[in-house]
Design a protein around this motif. Structure first.
Motif, PDB file in Angstrom:
ATOM      1  N   TYR A  64       0.831  -1.209   0.000  1.00  0.00           N
ATOM      2  CA  TYR A  64       0.000   0.000   0.000  1.00  0.00           C
ATOM      3  C   TYR A  64       0.867   1.261   0.000  1.00  0.00           C
ATOM      4  CZ  TYR A  64      -4.605  -2.161   0.612  1.00  0.00           C
ATOM      5  OH  TYR A  64      -5.777  -2.843   0.418  1.00  0.00           O
ATOM      6  N   PHE A  65       1.981   1.216   0.728  1.00  0.00           N
ATOM      7  CA  PHE A  65       2.874   2.376   0.783  1.00  0.00           C
ATOM      8  C   PHE A  65       3.451   2.673  -0.600  1.00  0.00           C
ATOM      9  CE2 PHE A  65       6.980   4.461   1.538  1.00  0.00           C
ATOM     10  CZ  PHE A  65       6.578   5.510   2.341  1.00  0.00           C
ATOM     11  N   LEU A  94       6.616   2.254   9.678  1.00  0.00           N
ATOM     12  CA  LEU A  94       5.469   3.004  10.189  1.00  0.00           C
ATOM     13  C   LEU A  94       5.848   4.453  10.442  1.00  0.00           C
ATOM     14  CD1 LEU A  94       2.591   3.223  11.313  1.00  0.00           C
ATOM     15  CD2 LEU A  94       3.453   2.370  13.504  1.00  0.00           C
ATOM     16  N   ASN A  95       7.002   4.669  11.039  1.00  0.00           N
ATOM     17  CA  ASN A  95       7.458   6.034  11.310  1.00  0.00           C
ATOM     18  C   ASN A  95       7.697   6.819  10.014  1.00  0.00           C
ATOM     19  OD1 ASN A  95       7.370   5.734  14.094  1.00  0.00           O
ATOM     20  ND2 ASN A  95       9.479   5.013  14.229  1.00  0.00           N
ATOM     21  N   ILE A  96       8.217   6.136   8.989  1.00  0.00           N
ATOM     22  CA  ILE A  96       8.426   6.782   7.687  1.00  0.00           C
ATOM     23  C   ILE A  96       7.086   7.194   7.091  1.00  0.00           C
ATOM     24  CG2 ILE A  96       9.174   6.401   5.308  1.00  0.00           C
ATOM     25  CD1 ILE A  96      11.388   4.576   6.452  1.00  0.00           C
ATOM     26  N   ALA A  97       6.104   6.282   7.171  1.00  0.00           N
ATOM     27  CA  ALA A  97       4.768   6.577   6.631  1.00  0.00           C
ATOM     28  C   ALA A  97       4.128   7.750   7.373  1.00  0.00           C
ATOM     29  CB  ALA A  97       3.882   5.336   6.731  1.00  0.00           C
ATOM     30  N   LYS A  98       4.319   7.798   8.680  1.00  0.00           N
ATOM     31  CA  LYS A  98       3.717   8.871   9.478  1.00  0.00           C
ATOM     32  C   LYS A  98       4.291  10.237   9.126  1.00  0.00           C
ATOM     33  CE  LYS A  98       2.214   6.380  13.628  1.00  0.00           C
ATOM     34  NZ  LYS A  98       2.433   6.179  15.092  1.00  0.00           N
ATOM     35  N   THR A  99       5.558  10.274   8.711  1.00  0.00           N
ATOM     36  CA  THR A  99       6.164  11.559   8.341  1.00  0.00           C
ATOM     37  C   THR A  99       5.516  12.152   7.091  1.00  0.00           C
ATOM     38  OG1 THR A  99       7.893  10.489   6.999  1.00  0.00           O
ATOM     39  CG2 THR A  99       8.390  10.902   9.333  1.00  0.00           C
ATOM     40  N   GLN A 100       4.823  11.317   6.316  1.00  0.00           N
ATOM     41  CA  GLN A 100       4.198  11.783   5.076  1.00  0.00           C
ATOM     42  C   GLN A 100       2.720  12.133   5.242  1.00  0.00           C
ATOM     43  OE1 GLN A 100       5.115   9.443   1.599  1.00  0.00           O
ATOM     44  NE2 GLN A 100       7.128   8.861   2.376  1.00  0.00           N
TER      45      GLN A 100
END
Length: 249
Positions: A64-65, A94-100
């Motif tokens: 999905y990412f 997860l942390n990388i996804a949250k930054t976006q």
């Protein structure tokens, strides 16, 4: 006859597991070929068969990412962490996804004791902590028996020391398992799946809009009323939004 049914049931389970493994490998191949839509459909098909694992949710989140679907990516990363809270790869992605994500919410600081328990319990899954507790309990029982049967005072001291240490470790691992279980049961969370979701002061479409939330934001769930759901943000802010705009973890 009863043994026949046990063997048949075992073979059926092994067959389902083998099929799941094969489907998982095919899904991974689709992901490696950058056919992310095919990979997502394959991973979802495995989930629909009732075969669940941290790796499956993690790979699904990655797919999905890659399609830039942050809400689904974060949702499945969070599902992976529910099974294996200490997985460093899942936490990193997860942390990388949250930054976006659009919404940037500062979390309320947790106490040192909670941080310690969260850190330690993250080393293993809930099931692993349970097995560790059982193993130390068995060791405690074994060396306690050896202590009572031993004649030598030196052996008695050794056996007693090992049994006492095993008892302490059994209690500690049980406490970590119980803490992880209570965290899973008590905290009910969801992911926002729409952009510019209006969060109101009351569960009423005519109520004042306090703020907006966007895709990928994680919220804690409070009470619900009709088609409204109360949400609590990481910084403690509360509000009400439409239930169909979020997906429960």
């Amino acid at each position: 006859m009863k043994q026949f049914f046990y063997i048949f049931f075992l073979l059926m389970n092994l067959g389902s597991f083998a099929q799941g493994q094969n489907a998982f490998e095919l899904a991974n191949e689709a992901y490696a070929d950058e056919n992310y839509e095919k990979a997502i459909n394959a991973y979802q098909g495995i989930l629909e068969e009732g075969l669940v694992s941290s790796e499956l949710y993690y790979n699904l989140g990655n797919a999905y990412f890659k399609k830039q679907d942050l809400a689904n990516a974060i949702y499945h990363y969070e599902k992976a962490l529910q099974i294996n809270p200490g997985d460093s790869d899942v936490i990193e992605n997860l942390n990388i996804a949250k930054t976006q994500t659009i919404d940037k919410i500062e979390e309320v600081p947790t106490s040192k004791i909670d941080k310690f328990f969260q850190s330690v319990t993250g080393w293993f899954s809930l099931q692993s902590w349970a097995w560790i507790s059982i193993a130390f309990s068995l060791i405690f029982g074994l060396f306690l028996v050896l202590y009572f049967k031993s004649i030598s005072s030196k052996s008695k001291r050794t056996f007693f020391g090992i049994s006492l240490l095993s008892f302490i470790l059994a209690i500690a691992s049980f406490s970590f398992a119980n803490f992880q279980l209570s965290e899973t049961q008590d905290e009910n969370f969801a992911i926002v799946f729409e952009n510019q979701v209006e969060v109101r002061a009351e569960p009423n479409p005519k109520s004042e809009v306090d703020f907006e939330l966007n895709k990928g934001t994680k919220v804690e769930l409070g009470s619900n009323f009709r088609d409204f759901q109360q949400v609590i943000l990481a910084d403690g802010t509360k509000g009400w939004l439409k239930s169909n705009t979020i997906k429960k973890l």
